[in-house]
Write a protein that holds these residues in place. Structure first.
Motif, PDB file in Angstrom:
ATOM      1  N   ALA A 131      -3.735  62.527 -35.666  1.00  0.00           N
ATOM      2  CA  ALA A 131      -4.544  61.854 -36.573  1.00  0.00           C
ATOM      3  C   ALA A 131      -5.897  62.527 -36.637  1.00  0.00           C
ATOM      4  O   ALA A 131      -6.443  62.400 -37.904  1.00  0.00           O
ATOM      5  CB  ALA A 131      -4.679  60.394 -36.097  1.00  0.00           C
ATOM      6  N   ASN A 132      -6.584  62.590 -35.573  1.00  0.00           N
ATOM      7  CA  ASN A 132      -7.916  63.450 -35.674  1.00  0.00           C
ATOM      8  C   ASN A 132      -7.611  64.975 -36.498  1.00  0.00           C
ATOM      9  O   ASN A 132      -8.686  65.013 -37.391  1.00  0.00           O
ATOM     10  CB  ASN A 132      -8.358  63.899 -34.098  1.00  0.00           C
ATOM     11  CG  ASN A 132      -8.925  62.616 -33.454  1.00  0.00           C
ATOM     12  OD1 ASN A 132      -9.018  61.464 -34.013  1.00  0.00           O
ATOM     13  ND2 ASN A 132      -8.814  62.662 -32.201  1.00  0.00           N
ATOM     14  N   ALA A 133      -6.661  65.379 -36.330  1.00  0.00           N
ATOM     15  CA  ALA A 133      -6.689  66.820 -36.820  1.00  0.00           C
ATOM     16  C   ALA A 133      -6.495  66.565 -38.490  1.00  0.00           C
ATOM     17  O   ALA A 133      -6.814  67.062 -39.501  1.00  0.00           O
ATOM     18  CB  ALA A 133      -5.407  67.568 -36.576  1.00  0.00           C
ATOM     19  N   ALA A 134      -5.500  65.041 -38.876  1.00  0.00           N
ATOM     20  CA  ALA A 134      -5.423  65.150 -40.201  1.00  0.00           C
ATOM     21  C   ALA A 134      -6.634  64.389 -40.844  1.00  0.00           C
ATOM     22  O   ALA A 134      -7.075  64.797 -42.039  1.00  0.00           O
ATOM     23  CB  ALA A 134      -4.224  63.999 -40.321  1.00  0.00           C
ATOM     24  N   GLU A 135      -7.390  63.755 -40.066  1.00  0.00           N
ATOM     25  CA  GLU A 135      -8.845  63.303 -40.566  1.00  0.00           C
ATOM     26  C   GLU A 135      -9.834  64.586 -40.961  1.00  0.00           C
ATOM     27  O   GLU A 135     -10.514  64.518 -42.021  1.00  0.00           O
ATOM     28  CB  GLU A 135      -9.548  62.335 -39.421  1.00  0.00           C
ATOM     29  CG  GLU A 135      -8.793  61.157 -39.537  1.00  0.00           C
ATOM     30  CD  GLU A 135      -9.371  60.000 -38.368  1.00  0.00           C
ATOM     31  OE1 GLU A 135     -10.425  60.553 -37.922  1.00  0.00           O
ATOM     32  OE2 GLU A 135      -8.769  59.151 -38.240  1.00  0.00           O
ATOM     33  N   GLU A 136      -9.833  65.453 -39.959  1.00  0.00           N
ATOM     34  CA  GLU A 136     -10.578  66.478 -40.294  1.00  0.00           C
ATOM     35  C   GLU A 136     -10.178  67.428 -41.484  1.00  0.00           C
ATOM     36  O   GLU A 136     -10.967  67.727 -42.315  1.00  0.00           O
ATOM     37  CB  GLU A 136     -10.409  67.508 -39.070  1.00  0.00           C
ATOM     38  CG  GLU A 136     -11.234  67.011 -37.992  1.00  0.00           C
ATOM     39  CD  GLU A 136     -11.015  67.742 -36.535  1.00  0.00           C
ATOM     40  OE1 GLU A 136     -10.467  68.509 -36.616  1.00  0.00           O
ATOM     41  OE2 GLU A 136     -11.331  67.198 -35.542  1.00  0.00           O
ATOM     42  N   ARG A 137      -8.765  67.481 -41.729  1.00  0.00           N
ATOM     43  CA  ARG A 137      -8.452  68.226 -42.875  1.00  0.00           C
ATOM     44  C   ARG A 137      -8.655  67.111 -44.006  1.00  0.00           C
ATOM     45  O   ARG A 137      -9.191  67.799 -45.335  1.00  0.00           O
ATOM     46  CB  ARG A 137      -6.885  68.556 -42.870  1.00  0.00           C
ATOM     47  CG  ARG A 137      -6.465  69.453 -41.862  1.00  0.00           C
ATOM     48  CD  ARG A 137      -4.921  69.715 -42.149  1.00  0.00           C
ATOM     49  NE  ARG A 137      -4.043  68.829 -41.926  1.00  0.00           N
ATOM     50  CZ  ARG A 137      -3.589  68.163 -40.796  1.00  0.00           C
ATOM     51  NH1 ARG A 137      -3.938  68.580 -39.648  1.00  0.00           N
ATOM     52  NH2 ARG A 137      -2.884  67.227 -40.875  1.00  0.00           N
ATOM     53  N   ALA A 138      -8.686  65.990 -44.048  1.00  0.00           N
ATOM     54  CA  ALA A 138      -8.913  65.078 -45.106  1.00  0.00           C
ATOM     55  C   ALA A 138     -10.410  65.071 -45.507  1.00  0.00           C
ATOM     56  O   ALA A 138     -10.833  65.167 -46.737  1.00  0.00           O
ATOM     57  CB  ALA A 138      -8.480  63.622 -44.946  1.00  0.00           C
ATOM     58  N   ALA A 139     -11.217  65.045 -44.316  1.00  0.00           N
ATOM     59  CA  ALA A 139     -12.784  65.214 -44.729  1.00  0.00           C
ATOM     60  C   ALA A 139     -12.969  66.640 -45.260  1.00  0.00           C
ATOM     61  O   ALA A 139     -13.821  66.386 -46.373  1.00  0.00           O
ATOM     62  CB  ALA A 139     -13.388  65.007 -43.307  1.00  0.00           C
ATOM     63  N   ALA A 140     -12.336  67.673 -44.841  1.00  0.00           N
ATOM     64  CA  ALA A 140     -12.714  69.030 -45.387  1.00  0.00           C
ATOM     65  C   ALA A 140     -12.263  68.832 -47.208  1.00  0.00           C
ATOM     66  O   ALA A 140     -13.129  69.341 -47.864  1.00  0.00           O
ATOM     67  CB  ALA A 140     -12.217  70.212 -44.823  1.00  0.00           C
ATOM     68  N   ALA A 141     -11.303  68.129 -47.381  1.00  0.00           N
ATOM     69  CA  ALA A 141     -10.656  68.191 -48.830  1.00  0.00           C
ATOM     70  C   ALA A 141     -11.521  67.302 -49.395  1.00  0.00           C
ATOM     71  O   ALA A 141     -11.911  67.474 -50.687  1.00  0.00           O
ATOM     72  CB  ALA A 141      -9.124  67.695 -48.666  1.00  0.00           C
ATOM     73  N   ALA A 142     -12.108  66.207 -48.930  1.00  0.00           N
ATOM     74  CA  ALA A 142     -12.823  65.570 -49.707  1.00  0.00           C
ATOM     75  C   ALA A 142     -14.329  65.826 -49.873  1.00  0.00           C
ATOM     76  O   ALA A 142     -14.923  65.411 -50.986  1.00  0.00           O
ATOM     77  CB  ALA A 142     -13.092  63.986 -48.881  1.00  0.00           C
ATOM     78  N   ALA A 143     -14.815  66.609 -48.957  1.00  0.00           N
ATOM     79  CA  ALA A 143     -16.205  67.734 -49.409  1.00  0.00           C
ATOM     80  C   ALA A 143     -15.866  68.709 -50.145  1.00  0.00           C
ATOM     81  O   ALA A 143     -16.788  69.550 -50.457  1.00  0.00           O
ATOM     82  CB  ALA A 143     -16.444  67.982 -47.950  1.00  0.00           C
ATOM     83  N   GLY A 144     -14.642  68.809 -50.749  1.00  0.00           N
ATOM     84  CA  GLY A 144     -14.410  70.026 -51.901  1.00  0.00           C
ATOM     85  C   GLY A 144     -13.891  71.279 -51.188  1.00  0.00           C
ATOM     86  O   GLY A 144     -13.804  72.111 -52.109  1.00  0.00           O
ATOM     87  N   GLN A 145     -13.756  71.024 -49.809  1.00  0.00           N
ATOM     88  CA  GLN A 145     -13.010  72.418 -49.428  1.00  0.00           C
ATOM     89  C   GLN A 145     -11.594  72.265 -49.709  1.00  0.00           C
ATOM     90  O   GLN A 145     -10.986  71.438 -50.089  1.00  0.00           O
ATOM     91  CB  GLN A 145     -13.454  72.372 -48.075  1.00  0.00           C
ATOM     92  CG  GLN A 145     -14.735  72.298 -47.666  1.00  0.00           C
ATOM     93  CD  GLN A 145     -15.308  72.358 -45.925  1.00  0.00           C
ATOM     94  OE1 GLN A 145     -14.170  72.432 -45.212  1.00  0.00           O
ATOM     95  NE2 GLN A 145     -16.464  72.409 -46.023  1.00  0.00           N
ATOM     96  N   LEU A 146     -10.964  73.294 -49.274  1.00  0.00           N
ATOM     97  CA  LEU A 146      -9.478  73.365 -49.089  1.00  0.00           C
ATOM     98  C   LEU A 146      -8.913  73.357 -50.421  1.00  0.00           C
ATOM     99  O   LEU A 146      -7.481  73.206 -50.906  1.00  0.00           O
ATOM    100  CB  LEU A 146      -8.510  72.352 -48.342  1.00  0.00           C
ATOM    101  CG  LEU A 146      -9.036  72.277 -46.878  1.00  0.00           C
ATOM    102  CD1 LEU A 146      -8.378  71.056 -46.353  1.00  0.00           C
ATOM    103  CD2 LEU A 146      -8.878  73.216 -46.331  1.00  0.00           C
ATOM    104  N   GLY A 147      -9.869  73.680 -51.585  1.00  0.00           N
ATOM    105  CA  GLY A 147      -9.344  74.004 -53.127  1.00  0.00           C
ATOM    106  C   GLY A 147      -9.221  72.600 -53.784  1.00  0.00           C
ATOM    107  O   GLY A 147      -8.767  72.476 -54.973  1.00  0.00           O
ATOM    108  N   VAL A 148      -9.394  71.498 -53.149  1.00  0.00           N
ATOM    109  CA  VAL A 148      -9.525  70.111 -53.726  1.00  0.00           C
ATOM    110  C   VAL A 148     -10.598  69.770 -54.291  1.00  0.00           C
ATOM    111  O   VAL A 148     -11.821  69.880 -53.352  1.00  0.00           O
ATOM    112  CB  VAL A 148      -8.931  69.035 -52.692  1.00  0.00           C
ATOM    113  CG1 VAL A 148      -8.989  67.679 -53.380  1.00  0.00           C
ATOM    114  CG2 VAL A 148      -7.578  69.344 -52.240  1.00  0.00           C
ATOM    115  N   PRO A 149     -11.078  69.310 -55.494  1.00  0.00           N
ATOM    116  CA  PRO A 149     -12.311  68.802 -56.001  1.00  0.00           C
ATOM    117  C   PRO A 149     -12.770  67.729 -55.151  1.00  0.00           C
ATOM    118  O   PRO A 149     -12.164  66.830 -54.563  1.00  0.00           O
ATOM    119  CB  PRO A 149     -11.946  68.397 -57.518  1.00  0.00           C
ATOM    120  CG  PRO A 149     -10.680  69.008 -57.635  1.00  0.00           C
ATOM    121  CD  PRO A 149      -9.856  69.297 -56.471  1.00  0.00           C
ATOM    122  N   ALA A 150     -14.214  67.934 -54.725  1.00  0.00           N
ATOM    123  CA  ALA A 150     -14.985  66.705 -53.953  1.00  0.00           C
ATOM    124  C   ALA A 150     -14.734  65.344 -54.588  1.00  0.00           C
ATOM    125  O   ALA A 150     -14.779  65.248 -56.010  1.00  0.00           O
ATOM    126  CB  ALA A 150     -16.462  67.281 -53.778  1.00  0.00           C
TER     127      ALA A 150
END
Length: 155
Positions: free
Chosen positions: A98-117
């Motif tokens: 769950a922590n790892a998924a939250e970190e990936r989601a936070a990175a995506a929410a911040a506009g990283q990982l190719g997902v718009p912020a």
């Protein structure tokens, strides 16, 4: 496509993002998370975990990931006992995943990982361990055994 999982590891699968095809567009390529499943055997019971997610949080898992042969059906780690038993290990695995998924989601929410912020929202309380006077020692001992500083700190 996720591997066939037993009923005991359904919660672990729920903590993982749904895998989709990578797409290209004006934002570039969206990275797709691909878990690396492995099995731990504790007290004669098999427990599946995403070794990739857990390796970033527990040194024990990082070492095992570096030694793991993809596709191996053999348990990667065999323990006669675990502090608090197999249920405590399952809770810790869900916690790390769950922590790892939250970190990936936070990175995506911040506009990283190719997902718009701003597209994805993060739920910081998705999964938390319930500590009490009966189990706190088990979690501390497990954190030391797995060499998981985040669990030690959160406990």
């Amino acid at each position: 496509c996720t591997p066939n999982m037993d009923a005991e590891s359904v919660d672990a699968e729920a903590a993982l993002p749904v895998e989709t095809e990578a797409s290209t567009g004006s934002q570039g390529v969206i990275e797709v998370y691909r878990p690396e499943f492995a099995t731990f055997r504790v007290e004669e019971k098999d427990v599946k975990l995403d070794l990739k997610a857990c390796a970033s949080q527990a040194a024990c898992c990082a070492v095992l990931r570096s030694r793991h042969e993809a596709g191996s059906e053999e348990p990667l780690l065999v323990l006669d006992e675990f502090p608090g038993g197999v249920e405590t290990l399952k809770d810790i695995i869900r916690y790390m995943q769950a922590n790892a998924a939250e970190e990936r989601a936070a990175a995506a929410a911040a506009g990283q990982l190719g997902v718009p912020a701003g597209i994805l929202k993060v739920d910081p309380g998705a999964f938390r361990l319930a500590y009490d006077t009966e189990n706190i020692c088990n979690y501390l001992e497990a954190a030391a055994l797995l060499r998981c500083p985040r669990l030690m700190r959160d406990t």
